[in-house]
Design a protein around this motif. Structure first.
Motif, short mmCIF file in Angstrom:
data_model
loop_
_atom_site.label_atom_id
_atom_site.label_comp_id
_atom_site.label_asym_id
_atom_site.label_seq_id
_atom_site.Cartn_x
_atom_site.Cartn_y
_atom_site.Cartn_z
N VAL A 1 -2.66 7.27 -0.94
CA VAL A 1 -2.87 7.09 0.51
C VAL A 1 -4.17 7.85 0.90
O VAL A 1 -4.74 7.27 1.65
CB VAL A 1 -1.65 7.94 1.13
CG1 VAL A 1 -1.70 7.77 2.67
CG2 VAL A 1 -0.33 7.28 0.77
N VAL A 2 -4.35 9.01 0.14
CA VAL A 2 -5.57 9.58 0.59
C VAL A 2 -6.89 8.80 0.24
O VAL A 2 -7.99 8.65 1.11
CB VAL A 2 -5.87 11.01 -0.25
CG1 VAL A 2 -7.21 11.68 -0.04
CG2 VAL A 2 -4.76 11.85 0.42
N ALA A 3 -6.88 8.28 -0.94
CA ALA A 3 -8.28 7.50 -1.46
C ALA A 3 -8.24 6.24 -0.41
O ALA A 3 -9.36 5.89 0.05
CB ALA A 3 -7.76 6.75 -2.99
N LEU A 4 -7.12 5.61 -0.10
CA LEU A 4 -7.27 4.23 0.54
C LEU A 4 -7.78 4.78 2.13
O LEU A 4 -8.51 4.06 2.64
CB LEU A 4 -5.99 3.45 0.72
CG LEU A 4 -5.59 2.33 -0.09
CD1 LEU A 4 -6.80 1.25 0.42
CD2 LEU A 4 -6.11 2.75 -1.72
N ALA A 5 -7.20 5.96 2.49
CA ALA A 5 -7.60 6.38 3.89
C ALA A 5 -9.21 6.89 3.89
O ALA A 5 -9.86 6.49 4.75
CB ALA A 5 -6.86 7.71 4.18
N LEU B 1 -7.06 2.85 9.90
CA LEU B 1 -5.51 2.58 9.89
C LEU B 1 -4.93 1.44 8.99
O LEU B 1 -3.82 1.71 8.37
CB LEU B 1 -5.42 2.10 11.64
CG LEU B 1 -5.60 3.24 12.65
CD1 LEU B 1 -5.33 2.40 13.90
CD2 LEU B 1 -4.74 4.36 12.57
N VAL B 2 -5.35 0.23 8.95
CA VAL B 2 -5.07 -0.65 8.03
C VAL B 2 -5.22 -0.03 6.63
O VAL B 2 -4.09 -0.41 5.78
CB VAL B 2 -6.00 -1.92 8.05
CG1 VAL B 2 -5.58 -2.91 7.23
CG2 VAL B 2 -5.76 -2.71 9.44
N PHE B 3 -6.15 0.61 6.04
CA PHE B 3 -6.33 0.98 5.06
C PHE B 3 -5.21 1.96 4.45
O PHE B 3 -4.63 2.06 3.40
CB PHE B 3 -7.59 1.39 4.51
CG PHE B 3 -8.71 0.33 4.25
CD1 PHE B 3 -8.52 -0.71 4.83
CD2 PHE B 3 -9.80 0.59 3.28
CE1 PHE B 3 -9.39 -1.80 4.55
CE2 PHE B 3 -10.39 -0.54 2.87
CZ PHE B 3 -10.62 -1.61 3.38
N THR B 4 -4.91 2.83 5.53
CA THR B 4 -3.89 3.87 5.11
C THR B 4 -2.57 3.33 5.22
O THR B 4 -1.63 3.68 4.30
CB THR B 4 -4.04 4.73 6.21
OG1 THR B 4 -5.35 5.59 6.53
CG2 THR B 4 -3.00 6.03 6.20
N GLY B 5 -2.10 2.42 5.87
CA GLY B 5 -1.13 1.61 5.68
C GLY B 5 -0.72 0.96 4.34
O GLY B 5 0.12 0.96 3.90
N VAL C 1 2.01 1.55 1.27
CA VAL C 1 2.73 0.45 0.50
C VAL C 1 2.49 0.70 -0.86
O VAL C 1 3.48 0.51 -1.68
CB VAL C 1 2.24 -0.66 1.06
CG1 VAL C 1 2.96 -2.00 0.16
CG2 VAL C 1 2.70 -1.17 2.19
N ALA C 2 1.27 1.30 -1.24
CA ALA C 2 1.15 1.36 -2.80
C ALA C 2 1.72 2.40 -3.17
O ALA C 2 1.78 2.77 -4.42
CB ALA C 2 -0.58 1.61 -3.02
N LEU C 3 2.36 3.37 -2.60
CA LEU C 3 3.23 4.54 -3.10
C LEU C 3 4.22 3.73 -3.86
O LEU C 3 4.80 4.37 -4.85
CB LEU C 3 3.89 5.28 -2.09
CG LEU C 3 2.86 5.89 -1.27
CD1 LEU C 3 3.49 7.09 0.03
CD2 LEU C 3 2.51 7.29 -2.08
N ALA C 4 4.76 2.75 -3.50
CA ALA C 4 6.02 2.11 -4.26
C ALA C 4 5.35 0.87 -5.25
O ALA C 4 5.96 0.51 -6.19
CB ALA C 4 6.83 1.39 -3.01
N PHE C 5 4.04 0.50 -4.67
CA PHE C 5 3.74 -0.74 -5.54
C PHE C 5 2.35 -0.41 -5.71
O PHE C 5 1.36 -0.91 -5.20
CB PHE C 5 3.99 -1.87 -4.90
CG PHE C 5 5.36 -2.26 -4.44
CD1 PHE C 5 6.16 -2.81 -5.25
CD2 PHE C 5 5.76 -2.10 -3.17
CE1 PHE C 5 7.53 -3.23 -5.07
CE2 PHE C 5 7.00 -2.33 -2.74
CZ PHE C 5 7.88 -3.17 -3.63
N PRO C 6 1.87 0.51 -6.83
CA PRO C 6 0.66 0.72 -7.12
C PRO C 6 -0.22 -0.44 -7.86
O PRO C 6 -1.73 -0.33 -7.70
CB PRO C 6 0.78 1.71 -8.23
CG PRO C 6 2.11 1.76 -8.86
CD PRO C 6 2.84 1.27 -8.03
N GLN C 7 0.51 -1.38 -8.23
CA GLN C 7 -0.20 -2.71 -8.75
C GLN C 7 -0.98 -3.42 -7.64
O GLN C 7 -1.97 -4.28 -7.81
CB GLN C 7 0.70 -3.72 -9.26
CG GLN C 7 1.47 -3.11 -10.48
CD GLN C 7 2.69 -2.40 -9.93
OE1 GLN C 7 2.99 -2.18 -8.77
NE2 GLN C 7 3.60 -1.89 -11.08
N LEU C 8 -0.95 -3.09 -6.48
CA LEU C 8 -1.66 -3.76 -5.31
C LEU C 8 -2.87 -3.10 -5.27
O LEU C 8 -3.77 -3.79 -4.61
CB LEU C 8 -0.80 -3.34 -3.93
CG LEU C 8 0.36 -4.22 -3.72
CD1 LEU C 8 1.17 -3.77 -2.49
CD2 LEU C 8 0.50 -5.60 -3.94
#
Length: 397
Positions: free
Chosen positions: A46-50, A247-251, A255-262
Protein backbone atom coordinates in the motif's frame (compact mmCIF):
# COMPACT_ATOMS: atom_id res chain seq x y z
CA UNK A 1 26.34 1.02 -34.38
CA UNK A 2 26.41 4.21 -32.32
CA UNK A 3 22.62 4.26 -32.01
CA UNK A 4 22.78 0.65 -30.84
CA UNK A 5 25.34 1.55 -28.18
CA UNK A 6 23.23 4.50 -27.03
CA UNK A 7 20.08 2.38 -26.84
CA UNK A 8 21.98 -0.29 -24.93
CA UNK A 9 23.19 2.27 -22.40
CA UNK A 10 19.60 3.50 -22.06
CA UNK A 11 18.57 -0.10 -21.40
CA UNK A 12 21.21 -0.37 -18.68
CA UNK A 13 20.03 2.84 -17.03
CA UNK A 14 16.39 1.77 -17.12
CA UNK A 15 17.19 -1.68 -15.71
CA UNK A 16 19.34 -0.34 -12.86
CA UNK A 17 16.79 2.32 -11.90
CA UNK A 18 14.03 -0.29 -11.88
CA UNK A 19 16.01 -2.71 -9.71
CA UNK A 20 17.05 -0.06 -7.19
CA UNK A 21 13.47 1.18 -6.88
CA UNK A 22 12.06 -2.32 -6.42
CA UNK A 23 14.64 -3.32 -3.84
CA UNK A 24 14.23 -0.15 -1.81
CA UNK A 25 10.44 -0.28 -1.95
CA UNK A 26 10.04 -3.88 -0.88
CA UNK A 27 13.26 -4.44 1.07
CA UNK A 28 14.73 -7.42 -0.77
CA UNK A 29 18.05 -8.03 -2.51
CA UNK A 30 17.73 -11.38 -4.33
CA UNK A 31 15.09 -13.22 -6.31
CA UNK A 32 12.30 -12.08 -8.59
CA UNK A 33 10.05 -9.09 -8.02
CA UNK A 34 7.13 -11.33 -6.99
CA UNK A 35 9.33 -13.18 -4.51
CA UNK A 36 10.42 -9.85 -3.08
CA UNK A 37 6.82 -8.66 -2.75
CA UNK A 38 5.68 -11.90 -1.12
CA UNK A 39 8.60 -11.81 1.32
CA UNK A 40 8.00 -8.19 2.36
CA UNK A 41 5.54 -6.92 4.93
CA UNK A 42 2.06 -6.53 3.37
CA UNK A 43 1.84 -2.85 4.34
CA UNK A 44 4.68 -2.10 1.95
CA UNK A 45 2.35 -2.80 -0.98
CA UNK A 46 0.00 0.00 0.00
CA UNK A 47 2.76 2.42 0.95
CA UNK A 48 4.76 1.75 -2.22
CA UNK A 49 1.71 2.25 -4.47
CA UNK A 50 0.71 5.40 -2.59
CA UNK A 51 4.24 6.75 -3.05
CA UNK A 52 4.09 5.84 -6.75
CA UNK A 53 0.83 7.78 -7.04
CA UNK A 54 2.28 10.86 -5.39
CA UNK A 55 5.52 10.77 -7.39
CA UNK A 56 3.76 10.09 -10.67
CA UNK A 57 0.86 12.47 -10.08
CA UNK A 58 2.96 15.42 -8.99
CA UNK A 59 5.74 14.66 -11.47
CA UNK A 60 3.53 14.42 -14.55
CA UNK A 61 1.42 17.37 -13.46
CA UNK A 62 4.55 19.51 -13.16
CA UNK A 63 6.01 18.16 -16.40
CA UNK A 64 2.82 18.85 -18.35
CA UNK A 65 2.42 22.29 -16.78
CA UNK A 66 5.96 23.64 -17.12
CA UNK A 67 7.84 21.25 -19.39
CA UNK A 68 7.73 20.82 -23.13
CA UNK A 69 5.27 18.19 -24.36
CA UNK A 70 6.78 14.74 -24.82
CA UNK A 71 6.39 13.61 -28.42
CA UNK A 72 5.16 10.07 -29.18
CA UNK A 73 7.82 7.78 -30.64
CA UNK A 74 5.84 7.37 -33.87
CA UNK A 75 5.88 11.16 -34.37
CA UNK A 76 9.62 11.31 -33.74
CA UNK A 77 10.09 8.64 -36.39
CA UNK A 78 8.09 10.81 -38.79
CA UNK A 79 10.29 13.84 -38.17
CA UNK A 80 9.16 15.51 -34.93
CA UNK A 81 11.78 16.54 -32.35
CA UNK A 82 11.76 15.01 -28.88
CA UNK A 83 12.50 17.52 -26.08
CA UNK A 84 15.49 16.06 -24.26
CA UNK A 85 14.90 17.03 -20.63
CA UNK A 86 11.18 16.30 -20.75
CA UNK A 87 11.83 12.91 -22.34
CA UNK A 88 14.38 11.96 -19.67
CA UNK A 89 12.06 12.96 -16.83
CA UNK A 90 9.10 11.28 -18.52
CA UNK A 91 11.05 8.01 -18.82
CA UNK A 92 12.33 8.20 -15.25
CA UNK A 93 8.81 8.67 -13.87
CA UNK A 94 7.61 5.60 -15.77
CA UNK A 95 10.35 3.37 -14.40
CA UNK A 96 10.04 4.61 -10.82
CA UNK A 97 6.29 3.98 -10.62
CA UNK A 98 6.68 0.52 -12.18
CA UNK A 99 9.42 -0.25 -9.66
CA UNK A 100 7.05 0.80 -6.89
CA UNK A 101 4.44 -1.62 -8.21
CA UNK A 102 2.33 0.34 -10.71
CA UNK A 103 0.46 -1.97 -13.08
CA UNK A 104 1.79 -0.69 -16.40
CA UNK A 105 4.53 -1.72 -18.82
CA UNK A 106 8.07 -0.40 -18.64
CA UNK A 107 8.94 -0.82 -22.32
CA UNK A 108 7.84 2.67 -23.41
CA UNK A 109 10.67 4.39 -21.51
CA UNK A 110 13.61 2.64 -23.26
CA UNK A 111 11.85 3.08 -26.61
CA UNK A 112 11.58 6.81 -25.98
CA UNK A 113 15.19 7.05 -24.89
CA UNK A 114 16.38 5.05 -27.90
CA UNK A 115 14.38 7.29 -30.23
CA UNK A 116 15.73 10.39 -28.48
CA UNK A 117 19.34 9.29 -28.95
CA UNK A 118 18.75 8.22 -32.55
CA UNK A 119 17.17 11.59 -33.32
CA UNK A 120 19.96 13.55 -31.64
CA UNK A 121 22.71 11.61 -33.36
CA UNK A 122 21.02 11.82 -36.76
CA UNK A 123 20.68 15.59 -36.44
CA UNK A 124 24.32 15.97 -35.45
CA UNK A 125 25.43 13.85 -38.39
CA UNK A 126 23.27 15.80 -40.83
CA UNK A 127 21.56 12.69 -42.20
CA UNK A 128 18.79 12.76 -44.76
CA UNK A 129 15.16 12.53 -43.67
CA UNK A 130 14.96 8.90 -44.80
CA UNK A 131 18.12 7.85 -42.95
CA UNK A 132 17.04 9.76 -39.86
CA UNK A 133 13.67 7.99 -39.91
CA UNK A 134 15.35 4.58 -40.02
CA UNK A 135 17.80 5.36 -37.22
CA UNK A 136 15.15 6.83 -34.91
CA UNK A 137 12.91 3.79 -35.38
CA UNK A 138 15.86 1.44 -34.96
CA UNK A 139 16.87 3.21 -31.76
CA UNK A 140 13.37 2.79 -30.34
CA UNK A 141 13.25 -0.89 -31.24
CA UNK A 142 16.76 -1.39 -29.87
CA UNK A 143 15.67 0.11 -26.55
CA UNK A 144 12.97 -2.55 -26.33
CA UNK A 145 15.49 -5.23 -27.30
CA UNK A 146 17.96 -4.08 -24.66
CA UNK A 147 15.70 -4.14 -21.59
CA UNK A 148 14.10 -7.50 -22.40
CA UNK A 149 17.07 -9.26 -24.07
CA UNK A 150 15.04 -9.78 -27.27
CA UNK A 151 17.31 -8.73 -30.17
CA UNK A 152 15.16 -10.22 -32.93
CA UNK A 153 11.94 -8.99 -31.32
CA UNK A 154 13.31 -5.45 -31.15
CA UNK A 155 14.32 -5.55 -34.81
CA UNK A 156 10.96 -6.95 -35.94
CA UNK A 157 9.16 -4.31 -33.86
CA UNK A 158 11.17 -1.65 -35.68
CA UNK A 159 10.26 -3.01 -39.10
CA UNK A 160 6.64 -4.06 -38.55
CA UNK A 161 5.35 -1.40 -36.15
CA UNK A 162 7.47 1.71 -36.55
CA UNK A 163 8.82 1.68 -40.10
CA UNK A 164 6.47 -0.55 -42.08
CA UNK A 165 9.50 -1.08 -44.29
CA UNK A 166 11.19 -4.34 -45.33
CA UNK A 167 13.84 -2.89 -47.62
CA UNK A 168 17.32 -4.37 -47.34
CA UNK A 169 18.68 -1.14 -45.83
CA UNK A 170 15.97 -1.00 -43.17
CA UNK A 171 16.48 -4.67 -42.28
CA UNK A 172 20.24 -4.24 -41.93
CA UNK A 173 19.85 -1.15 -39.73
CA UNK A 174 17.17 -2.75 -37.53
CA UNK A 175 19.05 -6.03 -37.02
CA UNK A 176 22.43 -4.41 -36.34
CA UNK A 177 21.07 -1.77 -33.96
CA UNK A 178 19.06 -4.24 -31.88
CA UNK A 179 21.94 -6.71 -31.75
CA UNK A 180 24.43 -4.07 -30.56
CA UNK A 181 21.99 -2.67 -27.99
CA UNK A 182 21.29 -6.14 -26.60
CA UNK A 183 25.00 -6.95 -26.29
CA UNK A 184 25.70 -3.66 -24.49
CA UNK A 185 22.76 -4.07 -22.11
CA UNK A 186 23.85 -7.59 -21.15
CA UNK A 187 26.33 -5.93 -18.84
CA UNK A 188 23.40 -5.83 -16.39
CA UNK A 189 20.48 -7.57 -18.17
CA UNK A 190 20.66 -11.38 -17.73
CA UNK A 191 21.15 -13.37 -20.92
CA UNK A 192 18.21 -15.64 -20.19
CA UNK A 193 14.50 -15.88 -21.06
CA UNK A 194 12.12 -13.53 -19.30
CA UNK A 195 9.85 -16.44 -18.37
CA UNK A 196 11.22 -19.77 -17.17
CA UNK A 197 9.25 -22.77 -18.44
CA UNK A 198 10.03 -26.24 -19.77
CA UNK A 199 9.88 -27.33 -23.39
CA UNK A 200 6.21 -27.64 -24.31
CA UNK A 201 4.70 -30.31 -26.58
CA UNK A 202 2.46 -29.83 -29.62
CA UNK A 203 -0.58 -32.11 -29.65
CA UNK A 204 -3.66 -32.50 -31.88
CA UNK A 205 -5.71 -31.16 -29.00
CA UNK A 206 -3.63 -27.98 -28.92
CA UNK A 207 -3.98 -27.48 -32.69
CA UNK A 208 -7.77 -27.72 -32.54
CA UNK A 209 -7.87 -25.43 -29.50
CA UNK A 210 -5.70 -22.86 -31.29
CA UNK A 211 -8.15 -22.80 -34.22
CA UNK A 212 -11.08 -22.20 -31.89
CA UNK A 213 -9.43 -19.89 -29.37
CA UNK A 214 -7.64 -17.56 -31.79
CA UNK A 215 -10.71 -15.55 -32.85
CA UNK A 216 -11.95 -15.37 -29.25
CA UNK A 217 -8.59 -14.05 -28.10
CA UNK A 218 -8.65 -11.53 -30.94
CA UNK A 219 -12.02 -10.30 -29.74
CA UNK A 220 -10.69 -10.00 -26.19
CA UNK A 221 -7.50 -8.26 -27.36
CA UNK A 222 -9.43 -5.76 -29.47
CA UNK A 223 -11.69 -5.05 -26.51
CA UNK A 224 -8.69 -4.41 -24.28
CA UNK A 225 -7.18 -2.03 -26.85
CA UNK A 226 -10.43 -0.12 -27.07
CA UNK A 227 -10.65 0.07 -23.27
CA UNK A 228 -7.07 1.43 -23.12
CA UNK A 229 -7.96 4.11 -25.68
CA UNK A 230 -11.01 5.15 -23.66
CA UNK A 231 -8.95 5.25 -20.45
CA UNK A 232 -6.37 7.51 -22.11
CA UNK A 233 -9.08 9.76 -23.51
CA UNK A 234 -10.54 10.36 -20.03
CA UNK A 235 -7.37 11.05 -18.08
CA UNK A 236 -7.51 13.84 -15.48
CA UNK A 237 -5.90 17.10 -16.45
CA UNK A 238 -4.31 19.97 -14.54
CA UNK A 239 -4.13 19.75 -10.76
CA UNK A 240 -6.63 16.86 -10.78
CA UNK A 241 -3.82 14.61 -11.96
CA UNK A 242 -1.90 15.15 -8.71
CA UNK A 243 -5.04 14.17 -6.75
CA UNK A 244 -6.53 11.33 -8.76
CA UNK A 245 -3.37 9.28 -9.31
CA UNK A 246 -2.43 8.94 -5.61
CA UNK A 247 -6.01 7.93 -4.77
CA UNK A 248 -6.20 5.34 -7.55
CA UNK A 249 -2.76 3.91 -6.82
CA UNK A 250 -3.49 3.63 -3.10
CA UNK A 251 -6.68 1.73 -3.92
CA UNK A 252 -4.70 -0.66 -6.13
CA UNK A 253 -2.23 -1.15 -3.29
CA UNK A 254 -5.11 -2.10 -0.99
CA UNK A 255 -6.31 -4.70 -3.52
CA UNK A 256 -2.74 -6.02 -3.74
CA UNK A 257 -2.86 -6.90 -0.05
CA UNK A 258 -4.88 -9.94 -1.11
CA UNK A 259 -3.51 -10.28 -4.64
CA UNK A 260 0.21 -9.35 -4.79
CA UNK A 261 0.47 -10.85 -8.30
CA UNK A 262 -1.21 -7.68 -9.59
CA UNK A 263 1.79 -5.51 -8.79
CA UNK A 264 4.31 -4.52 -11.42
CA UNK A 265 4.27 -4.61 -15.19
CA UNK A 266 2.64 -8.03 -15.51
CA UNK A 267 5.61 -10.38 -15.40
CA UNK A 268 4.51 -11.77 -12.03
CA UNK A 269 1.06 -12.79 -13.26
CA UNK A 270 2.52 -14.10 -16.51
CA UNK A 271 4.95 -16.40 -14.70
CA UNK A 272 2.21 -17.64 -12.36
CA UNK A 273 0.07 -18.49 -15.40
CA UNK A 274 2.93 -20.26 -17.21
CA UNK A 275 3.72 -22.25 -14.06
CA UNK A 276 0.01 -23.07 -13.45
CA UNK A 277 0.88 -22.17 -9.86
CA UNK A 278 -2.62 -21.18 -8.71
CA UNK A 279 -6.12 -22.68 -9.07
CA UNK A 280 -7.98 -21.89 -12.27
CA UNK A 281 -10.64 -19.85 -10.48
CA UNK A 282 -7.96 -17.70 -8.84
CA UNK A 283 -6.24 -17.07 -12.17
CA UNK A 284 -9.58 -16.13 -13.73
CA UNK A 285 -10.13 -13.57 -10.99
CA UNK A 286 -6.57 -12.27 -11.34
CA UNK A 287 -6.86 -11.73 -15.08
CA UNK A 288 -10.00 -9.64 -14.58
CA UNK A 289 -8.37 -7.68 -11.78
CA UNK A 290 -5.18 -7.19 -13.82
CA UNK A 291 -7.14 -5.71 -16.70
CA UNK A 292 -9.05 -3.44 -14.31
CA UNK A 293 -5.99 -2.16 -12.44
CA UNK A 294 -4.04 -1.65 -15.68
CA UNK A 295 -6.89 0.41 -17.11
CA UNK A 296 -7.25 2.31 -13.83
CA UNK A 297 -3.51 3.05 -13.86
CA UNK A 298 -3.68 4.40 -17.42
CA UNK A 299 -6.91 6.27 -16.73
CA UNK A 300 -5.40 7.97 -13.68
CA UNK A 301 -2.88 9.71 -15.95
CA UNK A 302 0.14 7.39 -15.85
CA UNK A 303 2.25 6.89 -18.95
CA UNK A 304 3.73 3.56 -19.92
CA UNK A 305 3.40 0.56 -22.18
CA UNK A 306 0.89 -2.25 -22.39
CA UNK A 307 3.14 -5.01 -23.76
CA UNK A 308 3.75 -7.04 -20.60
CA UNK A 309 0.28 -6.38 -19.12
CA UNK A 310 -1.22 -7.67 -22.38
CA UNK A 311 1.01 -10.73 -22.35
CA UNK A 312 0.05 -11.44 -18.74
CA UNK A 313 -3.67 -11.14 -19.47
CA UNK A 314 -3.32 -13.38 -22.52
CA UNK A 315 -1.35 -15.94 -20.53
CA UNK A 316 -4.00 -15.99 -17.81
CA UNK A 317 -6.72 -16.40 -20.44
CA UNK A 318 -4.74 -19.32 -21.87
CA UNK A 319 -4.48 -21.02 -18.50
CA UNK A 320 -8.20 -20.70 -17.84
CA UNK A 321 -9.18 -21.76 -21.36
CA UNK A 322 -6.64 -24.57 -21.42
CA UNK A 323 -7.77 -25.92 -18.06
CA UNK A 324 -11.37 -26.04 -19.28
CA UNK A 325 -10.37 -27.60 -22.63
CA UNK A 326 -8.31 -30.26 -20.85
CA UNK A 327 -11.52 -31.65 -19.37
CA UNK A 328 -12.88 -32.05 -22.91
CA UNK A 329 -9.68 -33.37 -24.51
CA UNK A 330 -7.04 -34.25 -21.90
CA UNK A 331 -3.36 -34.95 -22.46
CA UNK A 332 -1.85 -31.52 -23.21
CA UNK A 333 0.07 -29.57 -20.53
CA UNK A 334 -1.75 -26.38 -19.64
CA UNK A 335 1.44 -24.41 -20.26
CA UNK A 336 1.10 -25.08 -24.00
CA UNK A 337 -2.28 -23.35 -24.05
CA UNK A 338 -0.82 -20.46 -22.05
CA UNK A 339 1.95 -19.86 -24.59
CA UNK A 340 -0.40 -19.92 -27.57
CA UNK A 341 -2.92 -17.61 -25.91
CA UNK A 342 -0.25 -15.14 -24.82
CA UNK A 343 0.96 -14.81 -28.43
CA UNK A 344 -2.57 -14.45 -29.83
CA UNK A 345 -3.73 -11.86 -27.30
CA UNK A 346 -0.49 -9.88 -27.62
CA UNK A 347 -0.80 -9.88 -31.41
CA UNK A 348 -4.28 -8.37 -31.20
CA UNK A 349 -3.30 -5.77 -28.62
CA UNK A 350 -0.11 -4.74 -30.46
CA UNK A 351 -1.74 -5.02 -33.90
CA UNK A 352 1.52 -6.70 -34.90
CA UNK A 353 1.34 -10.49 -35.41
CA UNK A 354 4.97 -11.18 -36.32
CA UNK A 355 6.30 -9.01 -33.51
CA UNK A 356 4.05 -10.76 -31.02
CA UNK A 357 5.15 -14.22 -32.14
CA UNK A 358 8.84 -13.38 -32.02
CA UNK A 359 8.60 -11.64 -28.65
CA UNK A 360 6.70 -14.48 -26.98
CA UNK A 361 9.14 -17.09 -28.28
CA UNK A 362 12.17 -15.02 -27.22
CA UNK A 363 10.55 -14.37 -23.83
CA UNK A 364 10.07 -18.11 -23.26
CA UNK A 365 12.88 -19.70 -25.32
CA UNK A 366 10.48 -22.28 -26.78
CA UNK A 367 11.15 -24.82 -29.50
CA UNK A 368 10.18 -23.94 -33.10
CA UNK A 369 7.54 -26.69 -33.14
CA UNK A 370 5.29 -24.56 -30.95
CA UNK A 371 5.19 -21.98 -33.72
CA UNK A 372 2.53 -23.96 -35.60
CA UNK A 373 -0.31 -23.69 -33.04
CA UNK A 374 0.81 -20.19 -32.08
CA UNK A 375 0.70 -19.05 -35.72
CA UNK A 376 -2.78 -20.54 -36.17
CA UNK A 377 -4.08 -18.75 -33.08
CA UNK A 378 -2.37 -15.47 -34.01
CA UNK A 379 -3.84 -15.60 -37.52
CA UNK A 380 -7.36 -16.02 -36.13
CA UNK A 381 -6.76 -13.40 -33.48
CA UNK A 382 -5.38 -10.69 -35.74
CA UNK A 383 -8.06 -11.34 -38.39
CA UNK A 384 -10.86 -10.71 -35.89
CA UNK A 385 -9.08 -7.72 -34.35
CA UNK A 386 -8.53 -6.07 -37.75
CA UNK A 387 -12.12 -6.76 -38.80
CA UNK A 388 -13.45 -5.14 -35.64
CA UNK A 389 -11.11 -2.17 -36.05
CA UNK A 390 -12.18 -1.67 -39.66
CA UNK A 391 -15.86 -1.80 -38.71
CA UNK A 392 -15.30 0.75 -35.96
CA UNK A 393 -13.35 3.14 -38.21
CA UNK A 394 -15.86 2.93 -41.06
CA UNK A 395 -18.83 3.13 -38.71
CA UNK A 396 -20.36 -0.14 -39.90
CA UNK A 397 -22.24 -2.08 -37.21
Amino acid sequence: MLVGVGSGVAGIAVTLLLRVTQHLAFGYSDGTFLEGVLGAEPWRRVVALAAAGVIGGVGWWALRRWGRAVVPVADVVDGARMPGFSALLHAALQIVIVGLGASIGRELAPRELGALFGSWLSDRAGLSARDRRMLVAAGAGAGLAAVYNVPLGGAIFTLEVLLLDLSITAVIVALATSAVATLVARIVVPNEPLYALPSLPVTPSLIVWACLAGPVLGLAGAGFVRAVELARDHRPTGWRLAVVMPLVFTGIGAVALAFPQLLGNGRALGQVAFDVALPTATIALLLVLKAVVALATIGSGASGGTLTPSLAIGAALGMVGGAVWSHVWPGTPVGSFVLVAAAAFLAASLRAPITALVLVFEFTDQQPGMLVPAMIAVAGSIAVARLLERRRVTGVD
